[in-house]
Design an enzyme around this catalytic site. Structure first.
Site, PDB file in Angstrom:
ATOM      1  N   HIS A  86     -22.236 -11.720  10.002  1.00 46.37           N
ATOM      2  CA  HIS A  86     -22.572 -13.083  10.432  1.00 46.37           C
ATOM      3  C   HIS A  86     -24.042 -13.212  10.840  1.00 46.37           C
ATOM      4  O   HIS A  86     -24.572 -14.315  10.898  1.00 46.37           O
ATOM      5  CB  HIS A  86     -21.648 -13.548  11.571  1.00 46.37           C
ATOM      6  N   ASP A 116     -17.003  -7.894   9.315  1.00 50.61           N
ATOM      7  CA  ASP A 116     -18.226  -8.405   9.935  1.00 50.61           C
ATOM      8  C   ASP A 116     -19.336  -7.359   9.951  1.00 50.61           C
ATOM      9  O   ASP A 116     -20.061  -7.207  10.930  1.00 50.61           O
ATOM     10  CB  ASP A 116     -17.960  -8.913  11.361  1.00 50.61           C
ATOM     11  N   SER A 193     -25.423  -9.063  18.701  1.00 47.57           N
ATOM     12  CA  SER A 193     -24.624  -8.861  17.492  1.00 47.57           C
ATOM     13  C   SER A 193     -25.353  -7.993  16.485  1.00 47.57           C
ATOM     14  O   SER A 193     -26.513  -8.251  16.145  1.00 47.57           O
ATOM     15  CB  SER A 193     -24.294 -10.213  16.849  1.00 47.57           C
TER      16      SER A 193
END
Length: 345
Positions: A86, A116, A193
């Protein structure tokens, strides 16, 4: 009078000795606490010094003037970088910035939105500081976990906590379950992230991926063993290969009388709600309302099990699917095809 004074002294001396002993015990306790804190600080500092230089800021440009930012970790000196899918989603351009402020162009090698994870290569990069992937199967609850990344644009931020739980499942944005996820209380924020979760040995044990909105101390990382598998698949095939049999399905309870009649232990299974006209399932004779309960002898207790079992190893080879149809157990042979993007099972 002398006897009375002597008695008072005799009473006081044990009390004083006890008080002295207590003070000594407190000092010993303080020393031990200090030693523990120093050891903890040393461990976190050592991890930050070892792995910090391998952490990069990942910037994506989706269109002119618009984009996003996350983190990544260099896993080989020639510039291979692991990050989140993402973080790089929809990127027209990618740029990496290392801990010393050096900026470099990058290109996407491959991504797997089902876990992911994404693999990026830094352009014209050589001899970059890199980190080593550890074995997430050896983790234990309570052990030290250090997160390094760029939360909210604050470069090279280090937070520490523990491995809170192992073997969690997390729903990816595609709807598929990511298995064997690590839960940690090391603080994560937007921008973390794609950054590494690191053990006290300086090994990357996970790739930080998500937080629970509104909660505190509940953060998640994709396990390093999953990352290692995705990495090898992307390097070998440019993608992660998964099987596809051409069905839409939902998790349902198997009626107890049907389970008894079929001689199975399943309480739940994956009921087929539709079949692809050109898919392997329809060609093999599977129909809507069939409840899949086994695949190659392994129990299927729902859609997530079915999707997980249809891995790349089963593509193109004959597999046996057991279903409950009108209370009877029936078996079918079929050959899974390779799943394309946005297809369920």
């Amino acid at each position: 009078m002398y006897d009375l004074i002597s008695q008072n002294i005799a009473d006081i001396e044990p009390a004083a000795a006890a008080a002295g002993s207590q003070e000594l015990g407190q000092e010993t306790s303080i020393v031990r606490d200090d030693e523990l804190l120093d050891a903890y600080s040393d461990a976190v500092t050592r991890v930050a010094d070892l792995v910090g230089p391998a952490v990069v800021r990942v910037e994506r440009v989706v269109q002119k003037g618009h984009g996003g930012m996350g983190s990544g970790v260099v896993i080989s000196p020639d510039g291979l970088v692991l990050t989140n899918s993402h973080v790089v989603e929809g990127a027209k351009e990618l740029r990496l910035t290392d801990s010393e402020g050096r900026s470099m162009e990058a290109r996407l090698i491959g991504e797997d939105s089902d876990t992911d994870l994404a693999l990026v290569r830094a352009g014209a990069a050589r001899h970059l500081p890199s980190a080593q992937l550890g074995d997430s199967k050896k983790l234990r609850r309570g052990q030290l976990a250090v997160a390094i990344g760029n939360p909210l644009g604050f470069e090279s931020t280090v937070t520490a906590g523990v491995v809170s739980a192992l073997g969690r499942s997390l729903r990816a944005r595609t709807g598929r379950l990511i298995e064997d996820v690590i839960q940690t209380d090391a603080a994560l924020n937007p921008g973390n992230s794609g950054g590494p979760l690191v053990s006290s040995r300086g090994e990357v044990i996970g790739i930080n991926t998500a937080v629970i909105a509104g909660a505190q101390g509940i953060c998640f990382a994709v396990a390093s063993n999953t990352a290692q598998y995705v990495l090898s698949q992307i390097l070998q095939h440019g993608r992660v290969r998964r099987g596809f049999i051409g069905v839409a399905a939902q998790t349902v309870a198997v009626p107890r009388r049907h389970a008894r009649a079929a001689g199975i232990d399943n309480n739940f299974g994956a009921m087929i709600t539709g079949t692809d006209p050109n898919g392997p399932a329809q060609a093999a004779g599977l129909m809507s309302y069939d409840i899949v309960v086994r695949l190659d002898g392994e129990p299927v207790t729902g859609v997530d099990d079915l999707i997980r079992m249809l891995n790349g190893d089963r593509i193109g080879r004959s597999v046996e699917v057991d279903v409950v149809r009108r209370g009877q157990l029936r078996s079918f042979k079929l050959r899974p095809a390779e799943r394309q993007a946005a297809k369920a099972a």
